[in-house]
Design an enzyme around this catalytic site. Structure first.
Site, PDB file in Angstrom:
ATOM      1  N   ARG A 191       0.558  -1.713   7.536  1.00 37.48           N
ATOM      2  CA  ARG A 191       1.118  -0.502   6.917  1.00 37.48           C
ATOM      3  C   ARG A 191       2.143   0.209   7.807  1.00 37.48           C
ATOM      4  O   ARG A 191       2.707   1.235   7.392  1.00 37.48           O
ATOM      5  CB  ARG A 191      -0.017   0.477   6.533  1.00 37.48           C
ATOM      6  CG  ARG A 191      -0.976  -0.082   5.485  1.00 37.48           C
ATOM      7  CD  ARG A 191      -1.821   1.006   4.831  1.00 37.48           C
ATOM      8  NE  ARG A 191      -1.019   1.921   4.006  1.00 37.48           N
ATOM      9  CZ  ARG A 191      -1.505   3.004   3.413  1.00 37.48           C
ATOM     10  NH1 ARG A 191      -2.774   3.325   3.542  1.00 37.48           N
ATOM     11  NH2 ARG A 191      -0.713   3.779   2.680  1.00 37.48           N
ATOM     12  N   HIS A 250     -11.350   7.165   4.796  1.00 41.58           N
ATOM     13  CA  HIS A 250     -10.442   8.322   4.920  1.00 41.58           C
ATOM     14  C   HIS A 250     -11.219   9.544   4.439  1.00 41.58           C
ATOM     15  O   HIS A 250     -11.985   9.449   3.480  1.00 41.58           O
ATOM     16  CB  HIS A 250      -9.216   8.167   4.009  1.00 41.58           C
ATOM     17  CG  HIS A 250      -8.099   7.334   4.551  1.00 41.58           C
ATOM     18  ND1 HIS A 250      -7.386   6.454   3.763  1.00 41.58           N
ATOM     19  CD2 HIS A 250      -7.544   7.272   5.793  1.00 41.58           C
ATOM     20  CE1 HIS A 250      -6.446   5.878   4.492  1.00 41.58           C
ATOM     21  NE2 HIS A 250      -6.519   6.343   5.727  1.00 41.58           N
ATOM     22  N   CYS A 286      -5.225   9.590  -3.195  1.00 45.37           N
ATOM     23  CA  CYS A 286      -4.483   8.698  -2.286  1.00 45.37           C
ATOM     24  C   CYS A 286      -3.038   8.523  -2.742  1.00 45.37           C
ATOM     25  O   CYS A 286      -2.155   8.286  -1.928  1.00 45.37           O
ATOM     26  CB  CYS A 286      -5.119   7.315  -2.238  1.00 45.37           C
ATOM     27  SG  CYS A 286      -6.805   7.271  -1.660  1.00 45.37           S
ATOM     28  N   ASP A 309       0.810  -1.227   0.000  1.00 45.77           N
ATOM     29  CA  ASP A 309       0.000   0.000   0.000  1.00 45.77           C
ATOM     30  C   ASP A 309       0.840   1.274   0.000  1.00 45.77           C
ATOM     31  O   ASP A 309       0.297   2.373   0.107  1.00 45.77           O
ATOM     32  CB  ASP A 309      -0.920   0.031   1.234  1.00 45.77           C
ATOM     33  CG  ASP A 309      -2.245  -0.709   1.011  1.00 45.77           C
ATOM     34  OD1 ASP A 309      -2.674  -0.847  -0.163  1.00 45.77           O
ATOM     35  OD2 ASP A 309      -2.857  -1.134   2.011  1.00 45.77           O
ATOM     36  N   ARG A 331      -9.847   5.713  10.832  1.00 42.96           N
ATOM     37  CA  ARG A 331      -8.385   5.625  10.881  1.00 42.96           C
ATOM     38  C   ARG A 331      -7.811   6.645  11.875  1.00 42.96           C
ATOM     39  O   ARG A 331      -7.497   6.302  12.999  1.00 42.96           O
ATOM     40  CB  ARG A 331      -7.799   5.836   9.483  1.00 42.96           C
ATOM     41  CG  ARG A 331      -8.294   4.814   8.444  1.00 42.96           C
ATOM     42  CD  ARG A 331      -7.814   3.414   8.752  1.00 42.96           C
ATOM     43  NE  ARG A 331      -8.226   2.455   7.753  1.00 42.96           N
ATOM     44  CZ  ARG A 331      -7.530   2.138   6.664  1.00 42.96           C
ATOM     45  NH1 ARG A 331      -6.385   2.725   6.422  1.00 42.96           N
ATOM     46  NH2 ARG A 331      -7.987   1.236   5.813  1.00 42.96           N
TER      47      ARG A 331
HETATM   48  N1  ARG Z   1      -5.358   0.100   1.101  1.00 44.08           N
HETATM   49  C1  ARG Z   1      -5.080   1.378   1.663  1.00 44.08           C
HETATM   50  C2  ARG Z   1      -5.614   1.451   3.079  1.00 44.08           C
HETATM   51  O1  ARG Z   1      -6.655   0.894   3.323  1.00 44.08           O
HETATM   52  C3  ARG Z   1      -5.680   2.460   0.821  1.00 44.08           C
HETATM   53  C4  ARG Z   1      -5.300   3.842   1.267  1.00 44.08           C
HETATM   54  C5  ARG Z   1      -5.944   4.920   0.458  1.00 44.08           C
HETATM   55  N2  ARG Z   1      -5.451   6.180   0.804  1.00 44.08           N
HETATM   56  C6  ARG Z   1      -6.167   7.291   0.985  1.00 44.08           C
HETATM   57  N3  ARG Z   1      -5.558   8.406   1.175  1.00 44.08           N
HETATM   58  N4  ARG Z   1      -7.483   7.255   1.017  1.00 44.08           N
HETATM   59  O2  ARG Z   1      -5.022   2.035   3.963  1.00 44.08           O
END
Ligand code: ARG
Length: 271
Positions: free
Chosen positions: A91, A165, A259, A66, A136
């Protein structure tokens, strides 16, 4: 409408894959065309260069699929960079990789005290910071953002797990204009958005479901997923020039153009 030259940070999706699921878009059993992902990402980068923007690159790290989502690498405003702390262990190792890049590039560094997924959840509009929480970035990190950057932080409560997000639910078009999906926000946050941005563009669920709000604007040109056709029409009605990009493979990880793009605001080289 004036375009402002941007300086972006991106990360080539060399090791991109969907190996785990940390948001509802990710299905590790579904096929992903890794070569196509790279070509689509190249197209995004090329689009920025053609618009006259500057694109810096951070070296991708094997085992961090990612890492292509550079927006989550930090928050960079006025030459200060706040590093990130990911919610998910998958991550976690991206954080020091991005931090090292900011440090080498000469930004003044700040470390997060709570979960904070960078520009994925932190968007500057004029002289306010909109900060997402609910999935998040921790609410507690919003106070730290205000302390570090000295901009008033407005908390946005996200309620739909597909729009986990802030940058999947709201896009900043210029210093006073945003587009967003009302359903992605709590009633209170919706009321705040109406109060702050009475002229905002409201996106449809169909636009949001192709990550149409994950767009990047320079104040005049808006780069957005090609599939978000209603949103593109609304933007053109308001005088923006739209550029549709197909990022079908990265969308399988829950990411779109924004993203993949971190704004570097006023480092040493440019604004
Ligand atoms: N697979 C990543 C996650 O779930 C995607 C992140 C996407 N980033 C964003 N800025 N929306 O963290």
């Amino acid at each position: 409408m004036d375009a402002t030259r941007q300086r972006f940070l991106m990360c080539r999706p060399t090791y991109f894959a969907v190996d785990y699921a940390i948001n509802p878009w990710m299905d590790p059993t579904a096929p992903v065309d890794a070569d196509l992902a790279i070509r689509q990402w190249e197209q995004l980068r090329r689009t920025y260069l053609d618009l006259g923007h500057e694109v810096e690159l951070v070296e991708p790290v094997a085992g961090l699929p990612d890492m292509v989502f550079a927006a989550n690498g930090g928050t960079v405003i006025d030459g200060k960079a706040m590093a990130v702390q990911f919610r998910d262990p998958q991550r976690a190792d991206e954080a020091p990789a991005y931090r090292a890049w900011f440090e080498a590039a000469g930004f003044e560094m700040y470390d997060p005290k709570h979960v904070n997924e960078g520009e994925g959840d932190v968007l500057l509009v004029g002289d306010h910071l909109l900060a997402g929480t609910g999935f998040r970035t921790a609410h507690a990190s919003h106070a730290q953002l205000q302390e570090v950057f000295g901009y008033p932080v407005i908390t946005m409560q996200l309620v739909d797990p597909r729009f986990y997000h802030l940058d999947t639910a709201l896009t900043v078009l210029d210093e006073r204009t945003v587009a967003y999906l009302p359903e992605a926000f709590s009633p209170g946050s919706r009321a705040v958005l109406r109060r702050l941005f009475p002229d905002a563009i409201h996106a449809t669920m169909a636009d949001a479901e192709v990550l149409g709000l994950n767009a990047v604007s320079d104040g005049r040109h808006v780069v957005l997923p090609a599939q978000a056709t209603d949103l593109a029409a609304k933007l053109r009605d308001r005088g923006y020039e739209t550029i549709g990009i197909d990022l079908s493979e990265l969308r399988k990880a829950g990411g779109g153009p924004k993203c993949c793009t971190l704004r570097l605001r006023q480092g040493k080289a440019s604004k």
